[in-house]
Design an enzyme around this catalytic site. Structure first.
Site, mmCIF file in Angstrom:
data_model
loop_
_atom_site.group_PDB
_atom_site.id
_atom_site.type_symbol
_atom_site.label_atom_id
_atom_site.label_comp_id
_atom_site.label_asym_id
_atom_site.label_seq_id
_atom_site.Cartn_x
_atom_site.Cartn_y
_atom_site.Cartn_z
ATOM 1 N N TYR A 1 38.173 38.449 36.392
ATOM 2 C CA TYR A 1 39.174 38.162 37.425
ATOM 3 C C TYR A 1 38.805 36.912 38.220
ATOM 4 O O TYR A 1 39.045 36.826 39.422
ATOM 5 C CB TYR A 1 39.398 39.397 38.324
ATOM 6 N N GLY B 1 38.113 50.062 34.448
ATOM 7 C CA GLY B 1 37.777 50.163 35.864
ATOM 8 C C GLY B 1 36.301 50.379 36.152
ATOM 9 O O GLY B 1 35.899 50.470 37.306
ATOM 10 N N ARG C 1 36.107 44.325 33.360
ATOM 11 C CA ARG C 1 35.147 43.777 34.311
ATOM 12 C C ARG C 1 33.701 44.128 33.973
ATOM 13 O O ARG C 1 32.804 43.305 34.143
ATOM 14 C CB ARG C 1 35.540 44.340 35.678
ATOM 15 N N TYR D 1 40.746 40.442 48.190
ATOM 16 C CA TYR D 1 40.282 41.838 48.290
ATOM 17 C C TYR D 1 39.059 41.984 49.193
ATOM 18 O O TYR D 1 38.392 43.024 49.140
ATOM 19 C CB TYR D 1 39.878 42.374 46.905
ATOM 20 N N CYS E 1 44.113 24.464 52.308
ATOM 21 C CA CYS E 1 44.664 24.440 53.668
ATOM 22 C C CYS E 1 45.043 25.831 54.147
ATOM 23 O O CYS E 1 46.213 26.087 54.445
ATOM 24 C CB CYS E 1 45.884 23.534 53.713
ATOM 25 N N GLU E 2 44.119 26.730 54.162
ATOM 26 C CA GLU E 2 44.365 28.081 54.678
ATOM 27 C C GLU E 2 43.068 28.601 55.263
ATOM 28 O O GLU E 2 42.003 28.454 54.643
ATOM 29 C CB GLU E 2 44.783 29.041 53.549
HETATM 30 N N1 LLP Z 1 43.376 49.036 31.767
HETATM 31 C C1 LLP Z 1 44.436 48.870 32.580
HETATM 32 C C2 LLP Z 1 45.697 49.573 32.278
HETATM 33 C C3 LLP Z 1 44.325 48.031 33.695
HETATM 34 O O1 LLP Z 1 45.368 47.859 34.492
HETATM 35 C C4 LLP Z 1 43.095 47.378 33.963
HETATM 36 C C5 LLP Z 1 42.955 46.494 35.108
HETATM 37 C C6 LLP Z 1 42.024 47.584 33.073
HETATM 38 C C7 LLP Z 1 42.202 48.423 31.982
HETATM 39 C C8 LLP Z 1 40.703 46.905 33.220
HETATM 40 O O2 LLP Z 1 40.041 47.203 34.396
HETATM 41 P P1 LLP Z 1 38.520 46.700 34.542
HETATM 42 O O3 LLP Z 1 37.694 47.467 33.560
HETATM 43 O O4 LLP Z 1 38.506 45.257 34.256
HETATM 44 O O5 LLP Z 1 38.161 46.967 35.967
HETATM 45 N N2 LLP Z 1 42.178 41.552 40.011
HETATM 46 C C9 LLP Z 1 41.460 42.741 40.431
HETATM 47 C C10 LLP Z 1 41.430 43.787 39.353
HETATM 48 C C11 LLP Z 1 42.777 44.204 38.839
HETATM 49 C C12 LLP Z 1 42.662 45.186 37.725
HETATM 50 C C13 LLP Z 1 43.943 45.372 37.033
HETATM 51 N N3 LLP Z 1 43.900 46.284 35.942
HETATM 52 C C14 LLP Z 1 40.047 42.326 40.844
HETATM 53 O O6 LLP Z 1 39.749 41.140 40.844
HETATM 54 O O7 LLP Z 1 39.240 43.170 41.220
#
Ligand code: LLP
Length: 433
Positions: free
Chosen positions: A387, A240, A277, A319, A358-359
């Site tokens: 993502y 995150g 990310r 988002y 088309c949205e």
């Molecule tokens: N660990 C778990 C259990 C997770 O569910 C996630 C992301 C991560 C690690 C990695 O998070 P990161 O470091 O990549 O932020 N589609 C959304 C983000 C969904 C995240 C889901 N889980 C977006 O585009 O912002």
């Protein structure tokens, strides 16, 4: 910290001009910088080095086999959330003992594959899932290893409602009181050894405080469990950590580490982190081409219509996410000094940047200042490495884009552009069942 820079008015990924690359591979195209991936991975390992953590790259953020291979070759473990991601990790040659497997809905088939592959930890989300994993492990005669995902109910993780996971109302994990009962019931199960705690409070999280809050709560629980005779040797603090969507607006790795390392050091715990990310986000961009510029009837609005949309990068539509967008070729006075919605440059025009779907919601940016653009110009959508392609779809029957990995002067197609034939391939062979 990335390797997408303007030189002589042309945007480069490392040594490759994105305009030249788009001539060769077409648009829309996802383009990744190898050096940025490796820099980011090393920076996060360095920032947390006092804890000697297992870094499990979150495959869901950018799962191209070649990217996963690159990170595996640097020693990264993997965070997976499906049988498909586990398959990618295996195909990439990742060290299975450094794989963590999260997700609320793991199927019997997926659990079986993961036990057979001898992954490091199942991150377990419910009592029913624990019982199922233990049952399958017993059947297979192979012990599984579990971390209980707790839901620390942290105040305001300041992320989008659709991506927050650490508050009481989400489907993830169990609350702290329930975690105590969980260990009483299952803490001594011989088939699934439960000796770790997992957290993941949301994504992206724009400050270290919610992590500190959540980790402190987890550590209190670990103390209690240890006092009750349970062996807890691992804490997984999840992912995150933000990417730099707008220059300087997100904390650097070091800021998260500075807040977390003192809390976790000396606790006799193996530490796992699951960044996705923050490694992949700024390592990739999406290049798209302007098809038309359309003034609205009232002339109050200008639409820059491009060949990419919510089917290629859904984050703005889903988002309201901000992605900096700028032409790949600019006049000297339009070289962007940083990446942000507000740009202190002369002669910019305000436009909505929209796609062909088309949205009405199919936008990449609303009311965004851009240098004047015309049909045929290319635009770069920055910080699209995470993502981006993984959430792309074939909606409206658009083939998905090509992915290219740049290494210095060399560009390699690491996933070819889909064709119309690909679109109908799995439908050709209809058969009665
Ligand atoms: N660990 C778990 C259990 C997770 O569910 C996630 C992301 C991560 C690690 C990695 O998070 P990161 O470091 O990549 O932020 N589609 C959304 C983000 C969904 C995240 C889901 N889980 C977006 O585009 O912002």
């Amino acid at each position: 910290m990335d390797h997408f820079t303007y030189r002589d008015g042309r945007l480069h990924c490392e040594q490759v001009a994105l305009d030249d690359l788009a001539d060769r591979v077409g648009t829309p195209a996802y383009v990744y910088s190898k050096q940025t991936f490796t820099d980011h991975y090393r920076a996060i390992v360095d920032a947390f080095s006092a804890l000697d953590p297992i870094v499990c790259y979150s495959i869901k953020s950018c799962g191209n086999l070649h990217i996963v291979k690159l990170l595996a070759s640097m020693g990264s473990g993997m965070d997976v959330v499906s049988g498909g991601e586990l398959y990618r990790a295996r195909q990439a040659g990742a060290d299975m003992s450094k794989v963590v497997y999260a997700g609320v809905g793991k199927t019997d088939a997926e659990i079986t594959e993961a036990i057979e592959a001898e992954i490091g930890w199942f991150n377990i989300e419910s009592e029913a899932e624990f019982e199922n994993i233990a049952r399958l492990a017993e059947q297979l005669g192979k012990p599984a290893h579990g971390a209980l995902r707790i839901n620390p109910d942290v105040a305001d993780p300041r992320t989008h409602a659709k991506t927050t996971t650490g508050s009481k109302e989400t489907k993830f994990g169990v609350d702290i009181a329930r975690a105590r009962r969980f260990f009483e019931t299952y803490g001594r199960n011989p088939h699934c050894r439960l000796d770790a705690i997992h957290l993941h409070i949301g994504s992206p999280i724009y400050s270290p405080e919610p992590y500190v809050d959540a980790t402190a709560r987890a550590l209190e629980l670990i103390d209690e469990l240890r006092a009750g005779g349970h062996v807890i040797d691992t804490i997984d603090i999840g992912g995150g950590y933000a990417a730099d969507y707008e220059s300087g607006k997100s904390p650097a790795y070091q800021e998260y580490a500075d807040a977390l390392v003192p809390l976790l050091r000396g606790k006799d715990l193996r530490v796992i982190i699951e960044p996705g990310r923050t490694i992949a986000g700024n390592a990739g961009v999406m290049v798209t081409q302007v098809q038309y510029v359309k003034e609205s009837t009232s002339a109050a609005k200008r639409f820059v219509i491009v060949d990419a949309g919510m089917h290629n990068l859904v984050r703005p539509a889903m988002y309201d996410a901000f992605h900096f967008i700028w032409p790949t070729r600019v006049a000297p006075e339009h070289t962007p000094p940083h990446r942000a919605a507000e740009m202190p440059l002369p002669g910019l025009e305000t436009s909505d940047i929209v796609g062909p779907i088309c949205e009405t919601g199919d936008t990449l940016a609303k009311a965004r200042d851009l240098p004047p653009v015309q049909r045929g110009d290319r635009l770069c959508v920055f910080t699209a490495g995470a993502y981006g392609m993984v959430m792309a779809s074939n909606y409206n029957a658009f083939p998905r884009p090509v992915e290219v990995l740049v290494d210095g002067e060399r560009a390699t197609v690491i996933r070819r552009r889909e064709t119309y034939d690909d679109l109908v391939l799995t439908e050709r062979d209809a058969h009665p069942v």
